[in-house]
Each structure stands twice: as C-alpha cells, then as structure tokens.
Design an enzyme around this catalytic site. Structure first.
Site, PDB file in Angstrom:
ATOM      1  N   HIS A 255       0.828  -1.219   0.000  1.00 31.11           N
ATOM      2  CA  HIS A 255       0.000   0.000   0.000  1.00 31.11           C
ATOM      3  C   HIS A 255       0.860   1.266   0.000  1.00 31.11           C
ATOM      4  O   HIS A 255       0.512   2.268   0.625  1.00 31.11           O
ATOM      5  CB  HIS A 255      -0.958   0.015   1.200  1.00 31.11           C
ATOM      6  CG  HIS A 255      -1.949  -1.101   1.208  1.00 31.11           C
ATOM      7  ND1 HIS A 255      -3.125  -1.061   0.473  1.00 31.11           N
ATOM      8  CD2 HIS A 255      -1.942  -2.302   1.833  1.00 31.11           C
ATOM      9  CE1 HIS A 255      -3.798  -2.189   0.667  1.00 31.11           C
ATOM     10  NE2 HIS A 255      -3.095  -2.955   1.481  1.00 31.11           N
TER      11      HIS A 255
ATOM     12  N   ASN B 147     -10.252  -2.915   2.440  1.00 29.53           N
ATOM     13  CA  ASN B 147      -9.957  -2.895   1.008  1.00 29.53           C
ATOM     14  C   ASN B 147     -11.239  -2.602   0.231  1.00 29.53           C
ATOM     15  O   ASN B 147     -12.306  -2.423   0.820  1.00 29.53           O
ATOM     16  CB  ASN B 147      -9.375  -4.242   0.552  1.00 29.53           C
ATOM     17  CG  ASN B 147      -7.919  -4.416   0.926  1.00 29.53           C
ATOM     18  OD1 ASN B 147      -7.160  -3.454   0.974  1.00 29.53           O
ATOM     19  ND2 ASN B 147      -7.520  -5.649   1.194  1.00 29.53           N
TER      20      ASN B 147
END
Length: 497
Positions: free
Chosen positions: A71, A144
C-alpha cells in the site's frame, strides 16, 4: 492554462498568502542568503561553519522514511462520518450513540503491490482505510475495496507479498511466482476472480466500494455481543476502467486517482459513501455452513442483509501530504469500546503486524504525530520516553496501580466474555470450501459478457507464465466451473498460435 485545482496549487497558495514569510533555519533564525554557500573568498573552499548549508543538507539527507511494504502508493483526505440510522441495539460505540452525530475522520486509499511512484490504474486491490477520531479514542477500520482476501491464515501473508512483489534476482514483477502462489493456495481463487473481473481496476478512488472484510464483534450497553461486517457504498455510484484505457492512463497520468480525488474535493464535489453493516448472531455463526471468520468468504446478503448506519463525506484535502498521509498509521489493533475482534485468523495476525510496522516506519511514538493522535480523547498511559517523544504524560506517575490518583479504570468498557475450546495445534485450512462461493460468483453474479472479460483478463496475464503454471491455474478454475476452465484453456491455446 491548466484548469484543475491540482495544477494550480502553487498559484492558489500565492493568492492565499500575499505576504511571504522570512525564511529561517530549522531553529527559527532568519537567513540573510539562501542562494550561495559560505566560502573563504569568491573561489575559496566552503567553511564548516556554514550552518545554513549544514542545516539544510543534513535534513535533506534524512527526508525519506521507510516506504510501506504494501500500500505504498496512496491518497488521503479528511471528512466526517454522520449517523443516519440507530444501531445502538447492536453497538455501544460512542460514535454511533445518536442519529445525526458527526465524527471527524481521515481516509487513505491506495494500491497494494506498487511502489510509491507506481501507477494508480493497475489491476490491483485498493486499500480503503479509515481513522475515526471518536470521543473514546481513535478507531481504525483498515480495509480494502473487496469484501474478501487472498488468504485466510496470517502466516501466509509475507510469502504472498513476496510472490506479488519483485523477483529477488531480476528485480522485476514475476507472474510465475504470483500465479504459482495462488495455484498452491486455492483459497485465493475467490479473490483472484474479483481481481480479474471488471472490478479489478476501479475508476479512481471515488467510485469504488469499501469493506472492513474481516468479521468483527459489536457489543451493546447491556454487554450483548454480535458478529458484524462493515460495508461502504459510494453515493456517486461504482465505475471501473477498461484495461486498455487503464493502460493508457498508467503512462499518460500515473497519478490519475490521486488527482481525481484532490480535484473533486477542491471543487467542492465532495465524495460520499453510505455505511452498512451485516450482523450474525453467535447461534447463526455456529450453524452456518462455512466458517464465519474466514476472510476468503462473504456473508450472503439474502441471509444477512445490509443494515444502513450512516454516511461518510470527504470534504477537506490535506495541507501537507507527508505529514497527513505518508505519516498516517492505520492499525486494526486500534479499536474503541463497542468494537471488538473475532477469531478471524487474518485479523488476529494484523493486530500485531500493523503496530510492528508502524514502529519500524515511524518510530515508537508514531501515535503522538498530529494525524495519528487521539485528539478528541487525550491519551493517559504509563508509556514514557523513546525517540521523538514530545508528549510524555507530564508529571503523572509512570506506573499503575499507584496510590497518588494517577489513573483509574472504567468498569463500563470491559470486553465481552466468550468461551473457547479446542486443542492447541496448527490447523491447515487450505482445503476449507474453496470453490463453492467462487462458483456462485461465476454462475449468479457475473453476466455472460463479464465472464468473457474475466477469462480474457486472466489469459492476458497467464499467457506470460510457464506452461505448468498455466495448466495448474486452468485446473483450479475448472474446479470452480467446467465452463470457466475450458474457456481459459481455449484462450491460452489461442495465444500460443
């Protein structure tokens, strides 16, 4: 002339602050010259007493901090959450205690696999992380854009990311490694199908769903617990990118999603999401045909319908990306009274790993950074000192219990009790109903043209893999549905000729 707010950021700053500030050293001393080093004569050597240069260069050498291992590329914004529906019968969390209540929040959207300079429009899951600044501490919901994940046991996470990242010798992304991992861990098939469907490349960050994914536990004021999942649906609708268009954007505008989010907020076109929960009683959990704590599976909406809770609105861009986004630390361990953990093995693993990586990336006092601190609920701990500590609890006792009114506890925030049984062992879960829900996704969720695109997208990436990897993945998808495996085999054969 560029018209987007992001293109005019410097011009906007100039108009906002008409009088420039006197430039200083880091200790606040005003500077006479910032365009030349201090030398002995016009052509002479530099002097070590040039503290202006030393101050500037020494800090420049240390500007970068460790990149997030996953990420790394992301965007952030501030906003608020507003309760629109009463769920106090399920949850005693302060932020849900009345309809109309607003709670400040920070969001960070991200891709997963790429480095911080990678493109926004690649086929990759998207991070959807929220930090709610509640009156009883910060609650981080670290999710997510899909309701499931590739693995269900946290011990596989480092190896999955190794397969996803760059090859240790070639330093290139290696599809053989990634598909080989998925082939050997068939619980990943459900998420792989999501990833290679139309949902695999969202159109920026504003038009994608968000999910807590894990099973959590809510507890009400009476102490009654219930299992739950969190969902976020964009009020502006869901949109995805065609792979060809996404590829063009990756080269022409690699910051497409970051730019889109910034410009929308700056133009007061505030993105909004509705928040829902699903709930499952302990009795239902015991009787459900699958493991309710398995993050590779969804809870069917027909059996566990969505319950509306509130809305999330993003209405303020960050002033400084590094301070407010790069240094933001989201952690599943950060919960508040009313929100608790379930036995989800991935969630349990993340409770440790996220805290640990924040200590590595930001230091032991990362929680004191303005973006991370619980500013609406002042922290009172026995934690002291460490690198970069500027809030060390003053003169309060640094131990507990004590006899000097240093601290007290609260009886009403006691965690719910639960029973557990079973032998301590390492339980292999790789064959735990891996194909039923992927089969439903193929048969009941995807339309015919969507199935065709799913197969085509898979064939495009699998086409560069070794034949043994291709055959292994065809075998796995055949277990999902014979038509799926046959269609993929056919397309892979066509690519060979």
């Amino acid at each position: 002339m560029p018209n987007d707010p992001s293109d005019n950021q410097l011009k906007t700053y100039k108009e906002t602050y008409p009088k420039p500030q006197v430039i200083t050293t880091s200790n606040g001393a005003p500077i006479y010259s910032k365009t030349a080093v201090l030398t002995a004569g016009r052509r002479g050597p530099m002097l070590m007493q040039d503290v202006v240069y030393m101050d500037e260069m020494a800090h420049f050498d240390r500007e970068r901090i460790p990149e997030r291992v996953v990420h790394a590329k992301g965007a952030g914004a501030h906003g608020y959450f507003e309760v629109t529906h009463d769920i106090t019968k399920y949850c005693k969390a302060d932020m849900f205690n009345k309809v109309g209540k607003q709670t400040p929040l920070l969001v960070r959207f991200s891709t997963v696999a790429g480095e911080s300079g990678s493109a926004d429009t690649v086929r990759d899951p998207r991070g959807f992380s929220l930090k709610f600044y509640t009156e009883e501490g910060n609650w981080d919901l670290v999710g997510n854009n899909t309701p499931i994940f590739f693995i269900r046991d946290a011990i596989h996470f480092p190896n999955f990311i190794h397969a996803l990242k760059r090859n240790p010798q070639t330093h290139m992304r290696d599809p053989n490694a990634l598909f080989d991992f998925w082939m050997n861990r068939p619980e990943s098939i459900h998420q792989v199908m999501f990833l290679y469907s139309d949902r695999g490349i969202p159109d920026g960050f504003r038009f994608m769903n968000g999910y807590g994914a894990h099973t959590f536990k809510m507890v009400n004021k009476e102490g009654n617990p219930i299992y739950c999942k969190f969902h976020f649906k964009p009020a502006q609708g869901s949109k995805n990118l065609d792979p060809t268009d996404a590829g063009k954007l990756a080269s022409s505008d690699p910051d497409y999603a970051i730019r889109d989010l910034f410009n929308a907020i700056e133009s007061r076109n505030f993105p909004e999401w509705k928040m829902f929960i699903q709930v499952m009683t302990f009795e239902q959990a015991e009787k459900w045909e699958f493991n309710p704590f398995d993050v590779t599976k969804v809870w069917p909406h027909g059996d566990y319908p969505l319950i509306e809770v509130g809305k999330m609105v993003l209405n303020r861009n960050v002033k400084n990306y590094f301070a407010e986004v790069e240094q933001a630390a989201f952690c599943p361990a950060h919960i508040v009274p009313g929100i608790e953990f379930s036995p989800d093995k991935m969630l349990q693993g993340r409770i440790f790993s996220y805290t640990d990586t924040h200590y590595h990336r930001l230091g032991p006092n990362y929680i004191q950074l303005p973006v991370n601190c619980p500013y609406r609920s002042r922290a009172h701990t026995t934690q002291r000192d460490g690198a970069m500590a500027y809030e060390s609890q003053g003169d309060a006792p640094n131990y507990f219990p004590n006899s000097f009114r240093g601290y007290r506890t609260r009886d009403d925030v006691k965690e719910s009790t639960f029973q557990t049984t079973g032998d301590v062992d390492r339980y292999e879960t790789g064959d735990d109903h891996n194909y039923e829900q992927p089969r439903q996704f193929w048969e009941k969720v995807l339309k015919e043209e969507e199935r065709d695109r799913l197969v085509g997208n898979l064939a495009s990436d699998l086409g560069g893999c070794l034949e043994e990897i291709q055959n292994g993945m065809v075998k796995e998808f055949t277990k999902v549905h014979p038509d799926f495996g046959n269609a993929l085999r056919h397309q892979l054969c066509q690519k060979k000729h």
